[in-house]
Write a protein that holds these residues in place. Structure first.
Motif, PDB file in Angstrom:
ATOM      1  N   MET A   1       0.828  -1.202   0.000  1.00  0.00           N
ATOM      2  CA  MET A   1       0.000   0.000   0.000  1.00  0.00           C
ATOM      3  C   MET A   1       0.867   1.258   0.000  1.00  0.00           C
ATOM      4  SD  MET A   1      -3.295  -0.671   2.437  1.00  0.00           S
ATOM      5  CE  MET A   1      -2.319  -1.114   3.852  1.00  0.00           C
ATOM      6  N   ILE A   2       1.934   1.242   0.788  1.00  0.00           N
ATOM      7  CA  ILE A   2       2.817   2.404   0.850  1.00  0.00           C
ATOM      8  C   ILE A   2       3.437   2.688  -0.514  1.00  0.00           C
ATOM      9  CG2 ILE A   2       4.927   3.309   1.876  1.00  0.00           C
ATOM     10  CD1 ILE A   2       4.222   1.682   4.399  1.00  0.00           C
ATOM     11  N   VAL A   3       3.860   1.633  -1.189  1.00  0.00           N
ATOM     12  CA  VAL A   3       4.461   1.785  -2.520  1.00  0.00           C
ATOM     13  C   VAL A   3       3.447   2.369  -3.493  1.00  0.00           C
ATOM     14  CG1 VAL A   3       5.410   0.532  -4.491  1.00  0.00           C
ATOM     15  CG2 VAL A   3       6.160  -0.047  -2.183  1.00  0.00           C
ATOM     16  N   VAL A   4       2.234   1.869  -3.477  1.00  0.00           N
ATOM     17  CA  VAL A   4       1.186   2.370  -4.384  1.00  0.00           C
ATOM     18  C   VAL A   4       0.897   3.841  -4.101  1.00  0.00           C
ATOM     19  CG1 VAL A   4      -1.234   2.160  -5.053  1.00  0.00           C
ATOM     20  CG2 VAL A   4       0.148   0.111  -4.717  1.00  0.00           C
ATOM     21  N   LEU A   5       0.767   4.198  -2.816  1.00  0.00           N
ATOM     22  CA  LEU A   5       0.490   5.588  -2.450  1.00  0.00           C
ATOM     23  C   LEU A   5       1.605   6.513  -2.936  1.00  0.00           C
ATOM     24  CD1 LEU A   5      -0.834   4.978   1.174  1.00  0.00           C
ATOM     25  CD2 LEU A   5      -2.136   6.033  -0.679  1.00  0.00           C
ATOM     26  N   MET A   6       2.856   6.070  -2.811  1.00  0.00           N
ATOM     27  CA  MET A   6       3.970   6.915  -3.221  1.00  0.00           C
ATOM     28  C   MET A   6       4.061   7.014  -4.742  1.00  0.00           C
ATOM     29  SD  MET A   6       6.967   6.046  -0.449  1.00  0.00           S
ATOM     30  CE  MET A   6       6.776   6.556   1.272  1.00  0.00           C
ATOM     31  N   ILE A   7       3.802   5.911  -5.441  1.00  0.00           N
ATOM     32  CA  ILE A   7       3.839   5.952  -6.912  1.00  0.00           C
ATOM     33  C   ILE A   7       2.754   6.889  -7.434  1.00  0.00           C
ATOM     34  CG2 ILE A   7       3.453   4.614  -9.015  1.00  0.00           C
ATOM     35  CD1 ILE A   7       4.730   2.230  -7.634  1.00  0.00           C
ATOM     36  N   ALA A   8       1.546   6.784  -6.885  1.00  0.00           N
ATOM     37  CA  ALA A   8       0.453   7.655  -7.319  1.00  0.00           C
ATOM     38  C   ALA A   8       0.763   9.116  -7.008  1.00  0.00           C
ATOM     39  CB  ALA A   8      -0.850   7.237  -6.639  1.00  0.00           C
ATOM     40  N   THR A   9       1.416   9.364  -5.879  1.00  0.00           N
ATOM     41  CA  THR A   9       1.803  10.733  -5.518  1.00  0.00           C
ATOM     42  C   THR A   9       2.805  11.299  -6.512  1.00  0.00           C
ATOM     43  OG1 THR A   9       1.404  10.346  -3.159  1.00  0.00           O
ATOM     44  CG2 THR A   9       2.903  12.137  -3.736  1.00  0.00           C
ATOM     45  N   VAL A  10       3.827  10.520  -6.830  1.00  0.00           N
ATOM     46  CA  VAL A  10       4.840  10.973  -7.795  1.00  0.00           C
ATOM     47  C   VAL A  10       4.208  11.184  -9.167  1.00  0.00           C
ATOM     48  CG1 VAL A  10       6.960  10.321  -8.996  1.00  0.00           C
ATOM     49  CG2 VAL A  10       6.746   9.911  -6.539  1.00  0.00           C
ATOM     50  N   ALA A  11       3.288  10.295  -9.556  1.00  0.00           N
ATOM     51  CA  ALA A  11       2.595  10.450 -10.844  1.00  0.00           C
ATOM     52  C   ALA A  11       1.797  11.749 -10.878  1.00  0.00           C
ATOM     53  CB  ALA A  11       1.683   9.249 -11.092  1.00  0.00           C
ATOM     54  N   SER A  12       1.144  12.083  -9.748  1.00  0.00           N
ATOM     55  CA  SER A  12       0.390  13.340  -9.668  1.00  0.00           C
ATOM     56  C   SER A  12       1.313  14.539  -9.834  1.00  0.00           C
ATOM     57  CB  SER A  12      -0.341  13.426  -8.329  1.00  0.00           C
ATOM     58  OG  SER A  12      -1.272  12.375  -8.173  1.00  0.00           O
ATOM     59  N   ILE A  13       2.512  14.446  -9.247  1.00  0.00           N
ATOM     60  CA  ILE A  13       3.480  15.536  -9.363  1.00  0.00           C
ATOM     61  C   ILE A  13       3.909  15.721 -10.817  1.00  0.00           C
ATOM     62  CG2 ILE A  13       5.845  16.216  -8.796  1.00  0.00           C
ATOM     63  CD1 ILE A  13       5.396  14.963  -6.025  1.00  0.00           C
ATOM     64  N   PHE A  14       4.176  14.629 -11.521  1.00  0.00           N
ATOM     65  CA  PHE A  14       4.578  14.719 -12.923  1.00  0.00           C
ATOM     66  C   PHE A  14       3.461  15.312 -13.786  1.00  0.00           C
ATOM     67  CE2 PHE A  14       8.016  11.658 -11.927  1.00  0.00           C
ATOM     68  CZ  PHE A  14       9.057  12.310 -12.587  1.00  0.00           C
ATOM     69  N   ILE A  15       2.223  14.894 -13.532  1.00  0.00           N
ATOM     70  CA  ILE A  15       1.094  15.422 -14.306  1.00  0.00           C
ATOM     71  C   ILE A  15       0.908  16.915 -14.034  1.00  0.00           C
ATOM     72  CG2 ILE A  15      -1.426  15.338 -14.555  1.00  0.00           C
ATOM     73  CD1 ILE A  15      -1.190  12.290 -14.056  1.00  0.00           C
ATOM     74  N   ALA A  16       0.946  17.299 -12.755  1.00  0.00           N
ATOM     75  CA  ALA A  16       0.806  18.711 -12.405  1.00  0.00           C
ATOM     76  C   ALA A  16       1.962  19.526 -12.989  1.00  0.00           C
ATOM     77  CB  ALA A  16       0.742  18.876 -10.895  1.00  0.00           C
ATOM     78  N   SER A  17       3.164  18.966 -12.976  1.00  0.00           N
ATOM     79  CA  SER A  17       4.321  19.666 -13.545  1.00  0.00           C
ATOM     80  C   SER A  17       4.149  19.867 -15.046  1.00  0.00           C
ATOM     81  CB  SER A  17       5.602  18.878 -13.271  1.00  0.00           C
ATOM     82  OG  SER A  17       5.823  18.729 -11.889  1.00  0.00           O
ATOM     83  N   GLY A  18       3.650  18.841 -15.727  1.00  0.00           N
ATOM     84  CA  GLY A  18       3.429  18.949 -17.165  1.00  0.00           C
ATOM     85  C   GLY A  18       2.395  20.002 -17.506  1.00  0.00           C
TER      86      GLY A  18
END
Length: 247
Positions: A1-18
């Motif tokens: 669960m921790i890994v999934v939460l962190m991956i989704a968080t990083v993905a959100s950062i990349f999308i927001a950055s784009g």
């Protein structure tokens, strides 16, 4: 669960950055936009909703324990990312950034409570009956008091800045992030209860503490404040949908 939460968080950062790059946002607005797109209020929204959603189920105690275990590294992860991102416009010293992260972690009341609880449980230290009754009463009041406090804090917050930017960041946070977390969790083979917990955590609205940090680091505080207000409005249908679809 921790890994999934962190991956989704990083993905959100990349999308927001784009998106911030495509819209050519000023750097101080871009960092506030990115933080609003990933940093959720798991302390006063995520955890209480998880506890309520699983109350009375056979797996309630296991899920509550898993939520607290996932919560601690997620809060640390959020704080580290926030300080790193928000220091980009003004080039704060690394030492100052590290001190900010450390202070935010060691003074977090939930993390302190988790550590104390683990110590009491690990060493089998019994609490006196009067203290047990007192803490039980306080614990039962925690959720309604937290929600009242959040409502009171939002009452004084006004929509400012570019509302299009704030609304987009809010939708990334409460809409796109839980969808990505759910999809990644399914792909990794997590069970339904774990997927539900992940979706609730990721659907939590923007953390109010983010506004304070943005203001301290000379970011776009108007954008941060508007994102907090809008994300709380958008989080209501988002969390209701999560609870209905995962019931």
């Amino acid at each position: 669960m921790i890994v999934v939460l962190m991956i989704a968080t990083v993905a959100s950062i990349f999308i927001a950055s784009g998106i911030s790059w495509l819209w050519r946002l000023p750097l101080r607005s871009a960092v506030a936009f990115i933080q609003s797109g990933y940093r959720g209020n798991v302390t006063f929204i995520g955890l209480p909703v998880v506890f309520w959603a699983f109350a009375g189920s056979s797996a309630a105690s296991d899920i509550e324990a898993a939520a607290l275990i996932a919560f601690a590294p997620l809060v640390i992860f959020y704080n580290i990312l926030a300080v790193v991102i928000l220091q980009l416009p003004n080039g704060l010293a690394v030492r100052s950034a590290v001190l900010n992260i450390f202070y935010g972690v060691v003074t977090n009341p939930i993390l302190i409570g988790v550590v104390v609880g683990l110590l009491l449980a690990g060493f089998s230290i019994p609490l006196p009956s009067f203290l047990q009754r007192t803490l039980t009463g306080l614990g039962q009041m925690a959720l309604p008091l937290a929600l009242l406090s959040i409502g009171g804090a939002l009452f004084g917050t006004r929509l400012r800045g570019n509302l299009q930017w704030a609304a987009t960041a809010s939708l990334i946070k409460v809409g796109l992030a839980p969808l990505m977390g759910w999809g990644i969790g399914v792909w990794m083979g997590l069970d339904e209860d774990s997927l539900r917990l992940i979706a609730i955590f990721l659907a939590a609205p923007c953390a109010a503490a983010g506004y304070v940090l943005v203001k301290q680091m000379n970011g776009d505080s108007g954008l941060a404040a508007s994102a907090i207000v809008l994300s709380h409005l958008f989080a209501l249908p988002s969390m209701l949908l999560v609870l209905l679809l995962t019931a």
